[in-house]
Design an enzyme around this catalytic site. Sequence first.
Site, short mmCIF file in Angstrom:
data_model
loop_
_atom_site.label_atom_id
_atom_site.label_comp_id
_atom_site.label_asym_id
_atom_site.label_seq_id
_atom_site.Cartn_x
_atom_site.Cartn_y
_atom_site.Cartn_z
CG ASP A 135 -1.86 1.21 1.24
OD1 ASP A 135 -1.95 1.92 0.20
OD2 ASP A 135 -2.50 1.46 2.28
CD GLU A 155 -5.41 0.68 0.46
OE1 GLU A 155 -5.45 1.90 0.75
OE2 GLU A 155 -4.99 -0.17 1.26
CG ASP A 213 -3.30 5.82 1.91
OD1 ASP A 213 -3.12 4.60 1.69
OD2 ASP A 213 -2.71 6.46 2.80
CE LYS A 239 -0.38 3.88 3.36
NZ LYS A 239 -1.35 4.45 4.29
NE ARG A 269 -12.05 3.28 3.51
CZ ARG A 269 -12.05 4.26 4.41
NH1 ARG A 269 -13.03 5.13 4.44
NH2 ARG A 269 -11.06 4.37 5.28
#
Length: 501
Positions: free
Chosen positions: A267, A346, A344, A274, A348
């Site tokens: 991620d 993502e 970010d 991030k 869900r």
Amino acid sequence: MTALSVSTSSAASLRADALVVGVAKGPKGMLLAPGAEAVNEAFEGKLAEILGTLGATGAEGEAVKVASPAGLKAALVLAVGLGEAAEDGYELEALRRAGGVAARTLAGAKKAALALPAESAEQVEAVALGGLLGSYSYGTYKANGVGKEPVGELVVLTARKGSKDAKAAVERAAAIGEEMNRARDLVNAAPNDLTPKSFAAIAQAAGKEHGLKVEVLDEKALTKGGFGGLLGVGAGSANPPRLVKVAYTHPKAKASLAFVGKGITYDSGGISLKPAGHNETMKCDMAGAAAVFAAVVAAKRLGLAVNVTGWLALAENMPSGTATRPGDVLRMYGGKTVEVLNTDAEGRLVLADAIVKAGEDAPDVIVDVATLTGAMVLALGTRTFGVMANNDELRDNLHTLAGEVGEQSWPMPLPADLKKGMTDSTIADLANMGERMGGGLVAGLFLQEFVTEGTDWAHLDIAGPAFHESAPFGYTPKGGTASAVRTLVRFAEQTAANGKA
Ligand code: BES
Ligand code: MN
Ligand code: ZN
């Protein structure tokens, strides 16, 4: 891999490199725990005194070594702390942790015997499981291929003479512990090696080995099926998404469970990238999928009379010219549209597709497991996962079961008022972001929108405990922890025993 066994022999007569005894904090100072009697005799009754001189207090996490006297067949005695002395039986978690400390301290030894207070079958299982989990080391990328050499063999000593249930307890510990260690391996694997495709291949191979049916939807099948969440999150990556279904069925099953795992193999945040300092550990973002897979295999190995289907929602969240943009609208599996305001958020999105898909089989309960929000870590810290559900009884039950198996969790609400920001999207049915406050609950509320009416659903946000960054403790190593595996397995066991979820 560490071999586990159980024996009713006396600690004094057992041939091993090390003998492990328990010490605890009594009302009048440190004392020896049950199980240490024969070892103490070999020390002419002076073991407590000697250990005290060496600094043992009985505190949890403590490990004190002393050379054996003649009369013991092991060269070394290791005393591990159990914390407060227990009058009527030591708590299972204290035993798991002591077993874990022993195994970690004795890494490199060939054979160790655990003379801890293991009287009931449950206590035998706890010592064995702690030992097996504590012996874990991840060495795939190390020069020797194994990292820290684990203790070769652990023998759990028990006073339960001739009882078959002690043997069964150790076998249970092996099934659960080995699958937890498999989940840890998946989490610890570097994200350049563990992609959605390679994760799916590993699941297929392991599923085959254990006689489980594994089906993989690749990017073509996902496109054909309209899985907009998985495809949208995976759009920026050179490693396309996968949805994996792992099915365990039992001929006498009266209930069926669906476990859904977030499987973001890395991620980066995507276009909503991030910052440095927030992405180094983001290979752990597939810990939910790893936990789900491990739990289904463990259910099979334990032969539980319940049907369990695991869904692994696998994608890599990367920024690129093909990535989903903040502002894009995705059409999710089942038809709902979602405006992506932050790439970010993502997890869900991939979970929504998988939850809708899982719901099509009309399982009695859906439980999803996900490293979903930093907000949950802020709320509960790094060792406790949050439990949310559309049914308070289910939520409280999962929280209770987690406690029984030694996992820290806490029930969290799903307040409908927090939905507002998400349902405010001017152009889609939902936005993937809402209120900033209560972000962990907002994420839960988003997922709830994708649960079929009338289906019981729970959500475990394991963002805190999934990946352990500080010093090892008990049976918890640095890195992947296999958070939620035991809770899922316990829930499957309970469902099998009750014949209903
Ligand atoms: N994978 C992260 C959540 C996470 C954070 C897991 C820390 C483990 C440790 C998730 O995809 C994420 O980035 N969530 C965002 C959501 C926000 C953009 C609404 C977060 O928590 O900041
Ligand atoms: Mn994210
Ligand atoms: Zn994530």
